[in-house]
Each structure stands twice: as C-alpha cells, then as structure tokens.
Scaffold this active site. Structure first.
Site, PDB file in Angstrom:
ATOM      1  N   LEU A  92      -2.845  -0.591   5.449  1.00  0.00           N
ATOM      2  CA  LEU A  92      -3.881   0.310   4.940  1.00  0.00           C
ATOM      3  C   LEU A  92      -4.524  -0.294   3.694  1.00  0.00           C
ATOM      4  O   LEU A  92      -3.830  -0.872   2.847  1.00  0.00           O
ATOM      5  CB  LEU A  92      -3.266   1.672   4.605  1.00  0.00           C
ATOM      6  CG  LEU A  92      -2.752   2.457   5.824  1.00  0.00           C
ATOM      7  CD1 LEU A  92      -1.838   3.584   5.386  1.00  0.00           C
ATOM      8  CD2 LEU A  92      -3.923   3.008   6.638  1.00  0.00           C
ATOM      9  N   ASN A 106       5.567   6.776   5.089  1.00  0.00           N
ATOM     10  CA  ASN A 106       5.760   5.769   6.134  1.00  0.00           C
ATOM     11  C   ASN A 106       7.235   5.690   6.496  1.00  0.00           C
ATOM     12  O   ASN A 106       8.093   5.845   5.628  1.00  0.00           O
ATOM     13  CB  ASN A 106       5.295   4.388   5.632  1.00  0.00           C
ATOM     14  CG  ASN A 106       5.432   3.303   6.692  1.00  0.00           C
ATOM     15  OD1 ASN A 106       5.068   3.508   7.849  1.00  0.00           O
ATOM     16  ND2 ASN A 106       5.958   2.147   6.307  1.00  0.00           N
ATOM     17  N   ASP A 144       5.057  -1.843   2.274  1.00  0.00           N
ATOM     18  CA  ASP A 144       6.451  -1.387   2.363  1.00  0.00           C
ATOM     19  C   ASP A 144       7.129  -1.384   0.991  1.00  0.00           C
ATOM     20  O   ASP A 144       8.360  -1.520   0.896  1.00  0.00           O
ATOM     21  CB  ASP A 144       7.242  -2.265   3.352  1.00  0.00           C
ATOM     22  CG  ASP A 144       6.663  -2.203   4.761  1.00  0.00           C
ATOM     23  OD1 ASP A 144       6.149  -1.139   5.142  1.00  0.00           O
ATOM     24  OD2 ASP A 144       6.709  -3.231   5.460  1.00  0.00           O
TER      25      ASP A 144
END
Ligand code: GRF
Length: 214
Positions: A92, A106, A144
């Site tokens: 993103l 996420n 992440d």
C-alpha cells in the site's frame, strides 16, 4: 454498534471466509461492507455478493498511484470502521496508509519482526526456526513493520516442507484474526504514536492467541 469492515484481499480468501463465518455464527459483531481486490480473478471476491465486490488492476487504473487513489476512494466511500488486509499482496502506498491510519490492520504469516515480506514459511525452514506463526498488526508505511497486536505460534516439526508449515500456520491465523477483530469491533483496540492500546492500556508484548473457541 456493529463494526463495518472493509476487506482487502488478493487471493483465496480463507481469512475472509473465517470472518464471514464468525459473523454468521454470531461470534463477531461486524458486517463486511466491501471486498476490495487488485486481482479481479481472486477467489476471495466470490465469497461475497456481487454488490460488495470491487476489483481493479493498476493497469486498468493507469498506474500504481492512480490505482491506490481509486482503491482509497472506493474504500472510503464504503464508510468502514476498520480496513483489514487479509491476504492482500500489494504494498500500500504511504498516501493510502496515511489516509486510513489507526484503523488499517494486516495479518502476516510470521512471528514479526522475523520474516517480513514474502515466502515466510520457506524462510523459517531455511533459518532453522523452532517456531513459526502469524501476526496481526497495524499497517504503517514500513512493509510488515507496524506495531504488532497479537501473535499465534506453531512448532516447526521434523520433515516439514513449506506447504505443511503454511497449513499449520493458516489454522491459527483464522482464530488470531478473529480475536483481534473482536477487540476492534468492541472499540477496545487503538494505535497511537506507534503503540498498540487494548482497553486504553499500552501493549508492550503482542498478545498470544487465546484458546477460546473461534
Ligand atoms: C495468509 O497466509 C495471510 O497471512 C497472507 O496471505 C495468506 C492469505 O490467505 N498474508 P487467504 O487468502 O486468507 O486464504
């Protein structure tokens, strides 16, 4: 108040299905108000009625930035409380992350901060890890890298290949994601200045997966 969930998914959608099943079973007070995908052929899309599906590719939008802007507009138009990346395989843009900061989640198949990015199961095997697992985290501009809310652990067993390990992790991903979404839906979860709060208490160590039924 029933939480409105926007789901971003690129593939199979087993995490989405776990969400839908929990809603049907009455164990998650939420509503899926849209499934958004960068892959029109994604199986995840088939799991919801057509009216809830949005799919474009960067190519059909005229590039990555235009795609992320269109995705952001579509997500915003659905008026979600929470946006959940459940097997969304595209990075993103910082603009998108900023737009939905603090309510963008996420699920990642590793014990973050170990094994960010792709091929986590193979990498856990190659590293000789004794344990592997999944993490649910707030999304920030770093891939992440956002603050971790909860984690589920599984053992790495002798003879495991990446598929066997992935299947063991997936089995804990679903209850882990639901555990976090229950907190989110109940208004008990927040992120501020890169820190997770549950019931207004800072979380210094990711919560373990609870053994309560999914
Ligand atoms: C899951 O392992 C998830 O953690 C990762 O991609 C996979 C998606 O599975 N990001 P599914 O599409 O939910 O079945």
């Amino acid at each position: 108040m029933t939480a409105r969930l926007a789901i971003l998914a690129s593939g199979r959608g087993s995490n989405l299905q776990a969400i839908l099943d929990a809603i049907t079973a009455g164990t998650l007070d939420a509503q899926v108000i849209g499934v958004f995908s960068d892959r029109p052929e994604a199986q995840a899309l088939q799991r919801v009625p057509e009216a809830l599906r949005w799919a474009r590719t960067p190519k059909t939008c005229g590039g990555r930035d235009a795609f992320d802007a269109a995705l952001g507009d579509a997500v915003a138009a659905s008026a979600p409380d929470w946006i959940v990346c459940a097997g969304y395989m595209r990075i993103l843009s910082p603009g998108f992350v900023q737009r939905f900061a603090g309510r963008l989640l996420n699920i990642h198949p590793s014990l973050l901060p170990r094994h960010k990015g792709l091929h986590t199961h193979q990498r856990a095997l190659e590293a000789g890890d004794a344990e592997h697992g999944a993490s649910v985290h707030f999304v920030t501009a770093e891939l992440d890298g956002g603050p971790v809310i909860a984690q589920a652990r599984v053992p790495v067993l002798p003879g495991d290949d990446a598929d066997a390990l992935a299947a063991r992790v997936l089995a804990v991903e679903h209850p882990l994601l639901l555990q976090v979404l229950r907190l989110a839906a109940a208004g008990r979860l927040a992120e501020r200045d890169g820190r997770v709060y549950i019931d207004a208490q800072p979380v210094f160590t990711p919560r373990p997966l609870e053994s309560a039924p999914a």
